[in-house]
Design a protein around this motif. Structure first.
Motif, PDB file in Angstrom:
ATOM      1  N   ASP A 360       0.832  -1.211   0.000  1.00 43.20           N
ATOM      2  CA  ASP A 360       0.000   0.000   0.000  1.00 43.20           C
ATOM      3  C   ASP A 360       0.862   1.255   0.000  1.00 43.20           C
ATOM      4  O   ASP A 360       0.560   2.236  -0.702  1.00 43.20           O
ATOM      5  N   ARG A 361       1.930   1.209   0.782  1.00 45.80           N
ATOM      6  CA  ARG A 361       2.824   2.369   0.795  1.00 45.80           C
ATOM      7  C   ARG A 361       3.457   2.594  -0.571  1.00 45.80           C
ATOM      8  O   ARG A 361       3.568   3.730  -1.045  1.00 45.80           O
ATOM      9  N   GLU A 362       3.858   1.506  -1.210  1.00 44.51           N
ATOM     10  CA  GLU A 362       4.452   1.643  -2.537  1.00 44.51           C
ATOM     11  C   GLU A 362       3.443   2.189  -3.543  1.00 44.51           C
ATOM     12  O   GLU A 362       3.781   3.002  -4.408  1.00 44.51           O
ATOM     13  N   ARG A 363       2.187   1.720  -3.416  1.00 47.21           N
ATOM     14  CA  ARG A 363       1.161   2.249  -4.314  1.00 47.21           C
ATOM     15  C   ARG A 363       0.951   3.740  -4.100  1.00 47.21           C
ATOM     16  O   ARG A 363       0.825   4.509  -5.065  1.00 47.21           O
ATOM     17  N   ASP A 364       0.901   4.147  -2.821  1.00 46.19           N
ATOM     18  CA  ASP A 364       0.754   5.579  -2.543  1.00 46.19           C
ATOM     19  C   ASP A 364       1.931   6.371  -3.102  1.00 46.19           C
ATOM     20  O   ASP A 364       1.752   7.460  -3.672  1.00 46.19           O
ATOM     21  N   ARG A 365       3.119   5.807  -2.950  1.00 50.22           N
ATOM     22  CA  ARG A 365       4.289   6.491  -3.499  1.00 50.22           C
ATOM     23  C   ARG A 365       4.212   6.594  -5.012  1.00 50.22           C
ATOM     24  O   ARG A 365       4.538   7.631  -5.598  1.00 50.22           O
ATOM     25  N   ASP A 366       3.747   5.507  -5.651  1.00 51.74           N
ATOM     26  CA  ASP A 366       3.613   5.545  -7.112  1.00 51.74           C
ATOM     27  C   ASP A 366       2.590   6.590  -7.544  1.00 51.74           C
ATOM     28  O   ASP A 366       2.789   7.306  -8.539  1.00 51.74           O
ATOM     29  N   ARG A 367       1.488   6.659  -6.785  1.00 58.43           N
ATOM     30  CA  ARG A 367       0.484   7.676  -7.115  1.00 58.43           C
ATOM     31  C   ARG A 367       1.056   9.078  -6.974  1.00 58.43           C
ATOM     32  O   ARG A 367       0.832   9.947  -7.830  1.00 58.43           O
ATOM     33  N   ASP A 368       1.779   9.310  -5.886  1.00 58.07           N
ATOM     34  CA  ASP A 368       2.393  10.628  -5.695  1.00 58.07           C
ATOM     35  C   ASP A 368       3.378  10.939  -6.815  1.00 58.07           C
ATOM     36  O   ASP A 368       3.439  12.073  -7.317  1.00 58.07           O
TER      37      ASP A 368
END
Length: 450
Positions: A360-368
């Motif tokens: 989830d953290r990686e996904r949030d980072r990718d979105r950012d």
């Protein structure tokens, strides 16, 4: 004091009994089990790394020599086995990378402890620590050996001895197998390679019922004695009578090639901090709860009627609480302790949760990151539009300047033509006037002669 030299690392039985591990409180059975376990790791890892048998034999000898000088409580048997394989591969000119050795030992530990096989992340902090520990343990081995790592194996003597004795070819393979198994014991640090070779030849001959010359004794031709041969056979027989060696955690450094040790430690720590309900702390808390309301009522200066009702209520509450305490204790006592499989399942569940959180953290980072990219693209577009406008303005200014230059050049050409025409007209006039004057002079001359 043990002095290390080329082909001189041999100990007596008294020195082995007074080894550093024995001084730290490890008994003989545990030390033997850990030695066999470490040699099994070296042999299996050598097969997975596709190393020749000479590398595995050298690694096991270095392993035994190291633990003759150091204790199992100070150095983890798994890490020493990995470093022994890594060092032996260099000594036998079949080097392997540290990454390959760590991946193989990580996979072996997952299989041996029935853990889910996970990929060892080469960019993780755990891998960096294992790599540093591997090289550090290798330096410890070299330091204890005095950088003298010469090893002489009994395998090279077996073929010569059997060829001299004229034994059948089947006996050679059996003696070779016994020599490989002898590396799991401490025979390599007790006897020379010639004695061990004679011992395995004698054991193989007894197993295949092949007679060997005894008059004169055949072992005297190979610089061996009967007592040493009998001891080699006795140690091999004891080795085959033992069960499969399992890992015994005796080292103070509990780190391993996987995260299983840390997870089990984290689960065991909070359980040890819980206080049972029958402890004096719980009883003291319940007694304090009983006495607290009565003391509060005595301190308050009220009437007798006011004191009676609260005391009655509080006494009922205290009775109810006292009745509830043993029932809670009974429930806790009746709870069944969790097994190892349940602990492992909980550890696996926690790992899966942590992985999901990381994802989830990686996904949030990718979105950012995508948002930042879109913003930068918009900025670049705006900047591109501004730059296009500036270019258009510059082009228009250049065109205007060129047109001005052309007009100025055209005006200069016209003025030049007018000046030239004027110059030509004046020259024509002068020529005409001069021609007329010359004609008049000639006429006058002719008239005068006439």
């Amino acid at each position: 004091m043990i002095y290390t030299a080329i082909d001189n690392f041999y100990l007596t039985d008294e020195q082995l009994k007074n080894s550093p591990s024995r001084k730290d409180g490890i008994d003989e059975a545990t030390e033997t089990t850990l030695r066999i376990y470490g040699c099994d790791l070296i042999q299996e890892s050598g097969i997975l790394l596709k190393l020749p048998q000479a590398v595995m034999a050298t690694g096991q000898v270095l392993f035994h020599r190291f633990y003759c000088k150091k204790s199992f409580t100070r150095f983890n048997v798994k890490k020493v086995a990995a470093s022994s394989v890594w060092l032996a591969s260099k000594l036998e000119e079949s080097p392997r990378k540290a990454r390959q050795v760590l991946i193989v030992f990580h996979r072996m530990e997952c299989r041996r402890e029935n853990l889910p096989i996970e990929h060892l992340d080469l960019g993780s902090k755990k891998y960096a620590e294992l790599k540093i520990e591997l090289s550090r343990t290798e330096r410890h081995i070299l330091k204890e050996m005095g950088f003298i790592c010469h090893v002489e194996h009994p395998h090279k003597f077996i073929s010569n001895y059997l060829a001299t004795l004229g034994t059948p070819p089947d006996l050679r393979q059996e003696a070779w197998n016994l020599a490989n198994d002898s590396l799991r014991t401490a025979l390599c640090v007790r006897f020379k390679s010639e004695v061990v070779a004679c011992g395995v030849v004698y054991a193989a001959a007894r197993r295949f019922k092949v007679p060997l010359p005894e008059n004169p004794p055949w072992w005297k031709a190979f610089d061996a004695d009967k007592d040493g041969i009998d001891e080699v056979c006795r140690v091999l027989a004891h080795l085959y009578s033992l069960p499969k060696a399992e890992y015994i955690p005796v080292c103070k450094d509990g780190d391993s090639f996987t995260f299983s040790m840390k997870s089990s430690d984290l689960q065991s720590k909070p359980a040890s901090k819980e206080v049972p309900p029958s402890s004096p702390l719980v009883n003291s808390d319940s007694n304090a709860a009983k006495t607290a309301p009565s003391s509060g009522n005595l301190e308050s200066g009220g009437s007798k009627d006011e004191l009676v009702d609260p005391n009655g209520k509080e006494s009922r509450r205290s009775d109810d609480e006292s009745n509830n305490v043993p029932t809670e204790g009974g429930v806790k006592d009746d709870s069944v302790p969790k097994s190892k499989s349940e602990h492992r399942n909980e550890a696996i569940g926690e790992r899966n949760k942590e992985r999901e959180k990381d994802r989830d953290r990686e996904r949030d980072r990718d979105r950012d990151r995508d948002r930042e990219r879109e913003r930068t693209k918009c900025r670049d577009r705006d900047r591109g539009r501004d730059s296009d406008r500036e270019r258009e303005r510059e082009d228009s200014d250049r065109d205007k300047a060129r047109e001005r230059r052309r007009h100025s050049k055209d005006g200069g050409k016209d003025s030049g033509h007018s000046d030239k025409s004027r110059h030509h007209s004046s020259r024509d006039r002068e020529y005409r006037s001069s021609s007329y004057s010359s004609r008049d002079k000639e006429r006058r001359r002719h008239h005068s002669y006439a």
